[in-house]
Design a protein around this motif. Structure first.
Motif, PDB file in Angstrom:
ATOM      1  N   SER A 158      41.936  -3.263  11.069  1.00  0.00           N
ATOM      2  CA  SER A 158      43.070  -3.201  11.986  1.00  0.00           C
ATOM      3  C   SER A 158      42.894  -4.206  13.119  1.00  0.00           C
ATOM      4  CB  SER A 158      43.263  -1.793  12.538  1.00  0.00           C
ATOM      5  OG  SER A 158      42.199  -1.417  13.362  1.00  0.00           O
ATOM      6  N   GLU A 159      43.984  -4.875  13.428  1.00  0.00           N
ATOM      7  CA  GLU A 159      44.069  -5.879  14.486  1.00  0.00           C
ATOM      8  C   GLU A 159      43.273  -7.145  14.212  1.00  0.00           C
ATOM      9  OE1 GLU A 159      43.592  -4.179  18.379  1.00  0.00           O
ATOM     10  OE2 GLU A 159      44.796  -2.435  17.848  1.00  0.00           O
ATOM     11  N   ASN A 207      42.447  -0.227   6.005  1.00  0.00           N
ATOM     12  CA  ASN A 207      43.297  -0.092   7.180  1.00  0.00           C
ATOM     13  C   ASN A 207      43.701  -1.504   7.600  1.00  0.00           C
ATOM     14  OD1 ASN A 207      44.515   0.269   9.647  1.00  0.00           O
ATOM     15  ND2 ASN A 207      42.887   1.516  10.515  1.00  0.00           N
ATOM     16  N   ALA A 232      46.446  -2.126   9.613  1.00  0.00           N
ATOM     17  CA  ALA A 232      47.404  -1.972  10.706  1.00  0.00           C
ATOM     18  C   ALA A 232      47.285  -3.131  11.695  1.00  0.00           C
ATOM     19  CB  ALA A 232      47.173  -0.647  11.427  1.00  0.00           C
ATOM     20  N   TYR A 233      48.403  -3.709  12.008  1.00  0.00           N
ATOM     21  CA  TYR A 233      48.503  -4.755  13.034  1.00  0.00           C
ATOM     22  C   TYR A 233      47.679  -6.008  12.735  1.00  0.00           C
ATOM     23  CZ  TYR A 233      50.421  -0.718  15.385  1.00  0.00           C
ATOM     24  OH  TYR A 233      51.149   0.402  15.693  1.00  0.00           O
ATOM     25  N   ASN A 270      38.075  -1.080   7.407  1.00  0.00           N
ATOM     26  CA  ASN A 270      38.930  -1.030   8.585  1.00  0.00           C
ATOM     27  C   ASN A 270      39.044  -2.447   9.124  1.00  0.00           C
ATOM     28  OD1 ASN A 270      40.351  -0.558  10.890  1.00  0.00           O
ATOM     29  ND2 ASN A 270      38.709   0.473  11.957  1.00  0.00           N
TER      30      ASN A 270
END
Length: 71
Positions: free
Chosen positions: A33-34, A51, A53-54, A31
């Motif tokens: 993300s961001e 992951n 995302a962003y 993970n």
């Protein structure tokens, strides 16, 4: 920095990993993300099912990075 350290620091709340060298790292199912990975070296890094995302990847080296899902 290796993948394990990055994931530990991410879990502790850190998100800025700009310029990090993770060439050939295994980040399968990670993970991220961001996360800020601007200017990072992710060449030949395995990102399957991660992951992403962003995330920020401006000027990152993704040559040969693997991100497709295996079937």
């Amino acid at each position: 920095m290796d993948a394990e350290e990055l994931l530990q620091r991410y879990a502790a709340g850190e998100r800025d990993f700009s310029g990090v060298d993770l060439e050939g790292a295994n980040l399968v199912r990670a993970n991220l993300s961001e996360a800020n990975l601007r200017g990072a070296n992710l060449a030949r890094t395995s990102l399957r099912e991660a992951n992403l995302a962003y995330i920020f990847l401006e000027d990152a080296n993704l040559e040969g990075a693997i991100s497709e899902r295996l079937r």
